[in-house]
Motif scaffolding. Structure first.
Motif, mmCIF file in Angstrom:
data_model
loop_
_atom_site.group_PDB
_atom_site.id
_atom_site.type_symbol
_atom_site.label_atom_id
_atom_site.label_comp_id
_atom_site.label_asym_id
_atom_site.label_seq_id
_atom_site.Cartn_x
_atom_site.Cartn_y
_atom_site.Cartn_z
ATOM 1 N N ALA A 98 0.831 -1.208 0.000
ATOM 2 C CA ALA A 98 0.000 0.000 0.000
ATOM 3 C C ALA A 98 0.863 1.254 0.000
ATOM 4 N N ILE A 99 1.906 1.249 0.817
ATOM 5 C CA ILE A 99 2.798 2.417 0.885
ATOM 6 C C ILE A 99 3.536 2.607 -0.442
ATOM 7 N N ALA A 100 4.059 1.526 -0.980
ATOM 8 C CA ALA A 100 4.813 1.625 -2.239
ATOM 9 C C ALA A 100 3.922 2.071 -3.396
ATOM 10 N N ILE A 101 2.774 1.453 -3.528
ATOM 11 C CA ILE A 101 1.865 1.803 -4.632
ATOM 12 C C ILE A 101 1.330 3.219 -4.451
ATOM 13 N N GLY A 102 0.956 3.565 -3.217
ATOM 14 C CA GLY A 102 0.436 4.905 -2.948
ATOM 15 C C GLY A 102 1.465 5.985 -3.239
ATOM 16 N N TRP A 103 2.699 5.737 -2.830
ATOM 17 C CA TRP A 103 3.766 6.699 -3.101
ATOM 18 C C TRP A 103 3.929 6.890 -4.608
ATOM 19 N N PHE A 104 4.007 5.781 -5.337
ATOM 20 C CA PHE A 104 4.211 5.863 -6.782
ATOM 21 C C PHE A 104 3.051 6.573 -7.472
ATOM 22 N N THR A 105 1.822 6.132 -7.197
ATOM 23 C CA THR A 105 0.688 6.712 -7.930
ATOM 24 C C THR A 105 0.400 8.151 -7.520
ATOM 25 N N SER A 106 0.763 8.533 -6.278
ATOM 26 C CA SER A 106 0.528 9.923 -5.873
ATOM 27 C C SER A 106 1.543 10.878 -6.503
ATOM 28 N N ARG A 107 2.685 10.358 -6.902
ATOM 29 C CA ARG A 107 3.730 11.218 -7.468
ATOM 30 C C ARG A 107 3.809 11.188 -8.994
ATOM 31 N N PHE A 108 3.461 10.060 -9.588
ATOM 32 C CA PHE A 108 3.725 9.900 -11.018
ATOM 33 C C PHE A 108 2.485 9.693 -11.881
ATOM 34 N N THR A 109 1.307 9.762 -11.295
ATOM 35 C CA THR A 109 0.082 9.615 -12.092
ATOM 36 C C THR A 109 -0.921 10.681 -11.682
ATOM 37 N N ASN A 110 -2.003 10.747 -12.409
ATOM 38 C CA ASN A 110 -3.106 11.630 -12.036
ATOM 39 C C ASN A 110 -4.222 10.823 -11.382
ATOM 40 N N ALA A 111 -3.844 9.806 -10.614
ATOM 41 C CA ALA A 111 -4.813 8.934 -9.949
ATOM 42 C C ALA A 111 -5.767 9.772 -9.099
ATOM 43 N N MET A 116 -5.894 5.681 -1.021
ATOM 44 C CA MET A 116 -6.974 4.737 -0.725
ATOM 45 C C MET A 116 -6.987 3.615 -1.754
ATOM 46 N N ASP A 117 -6.863 3.995 -3.008
ATOM 47 C CA ASP A 117 -6.841 3.029 -4.097
ATOM 48 C C ASP A 117 -5.678 2.041 -3.909
ATOM 49 N N ALA A 118 -4.527 2.564 -3.523
ATOM 50 C CA ALA A 118 -3.345 1.715 -3.321
ATOM 51 C C ALA A 118 -3.542 0.754 -2.150
ATOM 52 N N GLY A 119 -4.042 1.268 -1.042
ATOM 53 C CA GLY A 119 -4.246 0.414 0.124
ATOM 54 C C GLY A 119 -5.246 -0.697 -0.136
ATOM 55 N N LEU A 120 -6.351 -0.344 -0.746
ATOM 56 C CA LEU A 120 -7.365 -1.361 -1.033
ATOM 57 C C LEU A 120 -6.851 -2.376 -2.052
ATOM 58 N N SER A 121 -6.119 -1.897 -3.027
ATOM 59 C CA SER A 121 -5.559 -2.807 -4.031
ATOM 60 C C SER A 121 -4.565 -3.773 -3.402
ATOM 61 N N SER A 122 -3.685 -3.254 -2.567
ATOM 62 C CA SER A 122 -2.658 -4.093 -1.960
ATOM 63 C C SER A 122 -3.273 -5.152 -1.047
ATOM 64 N N PHE A 123 -4.210 -4.751 -0.201
ATOM 65 C CA PHE A 123 -4.830 -5.731 0.695
ATOM 66 C C PHE A 123 -5.766 -6.679 -0.044
ATOM 67 N N SER A 124 -6.294 -6.248 -1.188
ATOM 68 C CA SER A 124 -7.078 -7.165 -2.021
ATOM 69 C C SER A 124 -6.198 -8.280 -2.571
ATOM 70 N N LEU A 125 -4.965 -7.943 -2.900
ATOM 71 C CA LEU A 125 -4.040 -8.980 -3.375
ATOM 72 C C LEU A 125 -3.754 -9.999 -2.277
ATOM 73 N N VAL A 126 -3.620 -9.532 -1.055
ATOM 74 C CA VAL A 126 -3.414 -10.448 0.064
ATOM 75 C C VAL A 126 -4.641 -11.350 0.217
ATOM 76 N N ALA A 127 -5.819 -10.745 0.191
ATOM 77 C CA ALA A 127 -7.049 -11.532 0.320
ATOM 78 C C ALA A 127 -7.193 -12.530 -0.824
ATOM 79 N N GLN A 128 -6.827 -12.124 -2.030
ATOM 80 C CA GLN A 128 -6.917 -13.022 -3.178
ATOM 81 C C GLN A 128 -5.949 -14.196 -3.030
ATOM 82 N N TYR A 129 -4.760 -13.918 -2.544
ATOM 83 C CA TYR A 129 -3.781 -14.984 -2.318
ATOM 84 C C TYR A 129 -4.306 -15.956 -1.270
ATOM 85 N N TRP A 130 -4.854 -15.417 -0.188
ATOM 86 C CA TRP A 130 -5.413 -16.288 0.854
ATOM 87 C C TRP A 130 -6.581 -17.113 0.310
#
Length: 186
Positions: A98-111, A116-130
C-alpha cells in the motif's frame, strides 16, 4: 452507469457467488470479470485498481491450479487453516504494498484517490492470495476491504459497482460461514 459497468458487476457477482460455494468454475468467471473491470478502472482513472485486475488475473490462474489439486475424495475443495505467522506476514506485505503503490501513484500519475486506491488494491491482493490458498480467513479480509471499497466507489459515483461491493460484503459473510463449516468437516 455504463453497459461495461453493468456487465462487470453481473460477472463479478457470479464469480464471487461461485467462490463462496467452492466451485471451480469461479476461476474462469472471475478472470472475465477482471478483464471487464480493468477497462472500467482505466476509464475512471483508478490506476491501482486497474493494475490490481491484471494481478488478479495472474492470481486467478494460480488459484485455479491450487484448487484443482486441493480436493477431497468427493471432489470438494478443501479449506485449510491460515497459521497466525502467515497471517501477519500477509498483512505486513499488504501494508508495504500500500505504501509503495500509494507513493508511486501519488507522485507519477493523475490517480483520483492514490492512497486509498493503493491500500485497497494491496490488501485485495493479500485476500486473493489467501483465497487461492483456500484459507477461510480470506473472507474476513474481503469483508473489511469491500466495506471500504463501497465508500470509494460511491465517491467516484460508480453506483452499480458500489452496490456490487456492498453485496460482496454479504457474499463474503456467506463465504466465511460456508468455508468455516467445510473446514470443520475435514
Amino acid at each position: 452507469m455504463s453497459a461495461l459497468e453493468i456487465t462487470a458487476v453481473a460477472v463479478s457477482f457470479l464469480g464471487i457467488w461461485l467462490t463462496a460455494r467452492r466451485q471451480l468454475l469461479c476461476w474462469p468467471v472471475s478472470l472475465l470479470a477482471c478483464a471487464l473491470y480493468f477497462k472500467l478502472f482505466l476509464d475512471v482513472r483508478l490506476y491501482s485498481d486497474m493494475v490490481l485486475q491484471a494481478l488478479f488475473g495472474i492470481a486467478i490462474v494460480y488459484g485455479w491450479t491450487v484448487w484443482a489439486r486441493g480436493k477431497d475424495d468427493a471432489g470438494e475443495v478443501i479449506v485449510s487453516p491460515l497459521p497466525p505467522g502467515r497471517a501477519l506476514i500477509g498483512l505486513a506485505a499488504g501494508a508495504v504494498g500500500a505504501i509503495a503503490i500509494g507513493w508511486f501513484t501519488s507522485r507519477f500519475t493523475n490517480a483520483a484517490l492514490p492512497w486509498m486506491d493503493a491500500g485497497l488494491s494491496s490488501f485485495s491482493l493479500v485476500a486473493q492470495y489467501w483465497t487461492a490458498r483456500r484459507h477461510a480467513a480470506s473472507w474476513l479480509l474481503w469483508i473489511l476491504v469491500d466495506v471500504l471499497y463501497v465508500g470509494m466507489f460511491v465517491f467516484k459515483e460508480l453506483w452499480l459497482t458500489a452496490g456490487l461491493y456492498a453485496a460482496m460484503v454479504g457474499l463474503a459473510v456467506l463465504g466465511y460461514r460456508r468455508w468455516q463449516q467445510a473446514r470443520s468437516l475435514h
